[in-house]
Motif scaffolding. Sequence first.
Motif, short mmCIF file in Angstrom:
data_model
loop_
_atom_site.label_atom_id
_atom_site.label_comp_id
_atom_site.label_asym_id
_atom_site.label_seq_id
_atom_site.Cartn_x
_atom_site.Cartn_y
_atom_site.Cartn_z
N GLY A 163 19.98 22.86 1.11
CA GLY A 163 20.08 24.21 1.68
C GLY A 163 20.64 25.19 0.66
O GLY A 163 20.19 26.33 0.54
N LYS A 164 21.63 24.73 -0.08
CA LYS A 164 22.23 25.57 -1.13
C LYS A 164 21.22 25.84 -2.24
O LYS A 164 21.12 26.96 -2.74
N VAL A 165 20.45 24.81 -2.62
CA VAL A 165 19.41 24.99 -3.64
C VAL A 165 18.35 25.98 -3.14
O VAL A 165 17.91 26.86 -3.88
N LYS A 166 17.98 25.85 -1.88
CA LYS A 166 16.98 26.77 -1.30
C LYS A 166 17.50 28.21 -1.30
O LYS A 166 16.78 29.13 -1.68
N ALA A 167 18.74 28.40 -0.91
CA ALA A 167 19.32 29.75 -0.89
C ALA A 167 19.40 30.32 -2.30
O ALA A 167 19.09 31.50 -2.53
N SER A 168 19.79 29.50 -3.27
CA SER A 168 19.86 29.94 -4.66
C SER A 168 18.48 30.35 -5.17
O SER A 168 18.32 31.37 -5.84
N THR A 169 17.49 29.54 -4.82
CA THR A 169 16.12 29.83 -5.24
C THR A 169 15.64 31.13 -4.61
O THR A 169 15.05 31.98 -5.29
N ARG A 170 15.89 31.32 -3.31
CA ARG A 170 15.47 32.54 -2.62
C ARG A 170 16.15 33.76 -3.23
O ARG A 170 15.51 34.79 -3.46
N THR A 171 17.43 33.66 -3.56
CA THR A 171 18.15 34.76 -4.18
C THR A 171 17.53 35.13 -5.53
O THR A 171 17.32 36.31 -5.83
N ALA A 172 17.22 34.12 -6.34
CA ALA A 172 16.61 34.37 -7.65
C ALA A 172 15.23 35.01 -7.51
O ALA A 172 14.89 35.94 -8.24
N ILE A 173 14.43 34.51 -6.57
CA ILE A 173 13.08 35.06 -6.36
C ILE A 173 13.17 36.51 -5.90
O ILE A 173 12.45 37.38 -6.39
N ASP A 174 14.07 36.77 -4.94
CA ASP A 174 14.24 38.14 -4.43
C ASP A 174 14.73 39.09 -5.52
O ASP A 174 14.26 40.22 -5.63
N ALA A 175 15.67 38.64 -6.34
CA ALA A 175 16.18 39.48 -7.43
C ALA A 175 15.08 39.77 -8.44
O ALA A 175 14.95 40.90 -8.93
N ASN A 176 14.26 38.77 -8.74
CA ASN A 176 13.15 38.97 -9.67
C ASN A 176 12.14 39.95 -9.10
O ASN A 176 11.64 40.83 -9.82
N ALA A 177 11.83 39.83 -7.82
CA ALA A 177 10.89 40.76 -7.18
C ALA A 177 11.43 42.18 -7.20
O ALA A 177 10.69 43.14 -7.46
N GLN A 178 12.73 42.32 -6.94
CA GLN A 178 13.34 43.66 -6.96
C GLN A 178 13.31 44.25 -8.36
O GLN A 178 13.02 45.43 -8.54
N ALA A 179 13.57 43.43 -9.37
CA ALA A 179 13.53 43.90 -10.76
C ALA A 179 12.11 44.35 -11.13
O ALA A 179 11.95 45.39 -11.79
N ARG A 180 11.11 43.62 -10.69
CA ARG A 180 9.72 44.02 -10.97
C ARG A 180 9.39 45.34 -10.28
O ARG A 180 8.77 46.22 -10.86
N THR A 181 9.85 45.47 -9.03
CA THR A 181 9.62 46.72 -8.29
C THR A 181 10.28 47.88 -9.00
O THR A 181 9.68 48.95 -9.15
#
Length: 191
Positions: A163-181
Amino acid sequence: MHDRVSADENAPEPVPLDHEAKALEAPAEHAAELRLWLRLLTLSTMIEGEVRRRLRERFDVTLPRFDLMAQLVRAPDGMTLSDVSKRMMVSNGNVTGLVERLVESGHVDRRVSETDRRAQVIRLTEEGRAAFRAMAAEHEAWIAEMLGGVDADESEALMGLLGKVKASTRTAIDANAQARTNRNAGTGGPR
């Protein structure tokens, strides 16, 4: 003329290395995060391959057909092909082919949507529900067998860590998407 040395034809074929084994050969070359990812990938590949094999041997069904039936069992009134496609994260074309084969086998029926004449709604037939119940029961037993070496406490701890790995992954993906935006907003489009 060159002499060729032929390999011993009786020698066993080399065992292909999985992703994790390759990383373990040179651990200093791989960060802990990469080794974790490779272990997860290897485990997923092993379990999925065994489930595919057993579904094919025991029920003469593919994993994608099983997955489609799993989606439909949760929707007794049926689903549109588009909804199934979104849930399974595959193209409409892939779903259409799976549906055709399940209609032919009598596991799924198809009708035109009452609210949108352009859409088709699919649902499991009674035969399909019975077949899926049998497959799902064995599937659950197979997974229990494969994970049987992990006790309840270990399983609970692993679920927490994953669950912690999943949350970390989701945070990284969301941050990357925001940076691209943000980059695209500053430049007027993607780079």
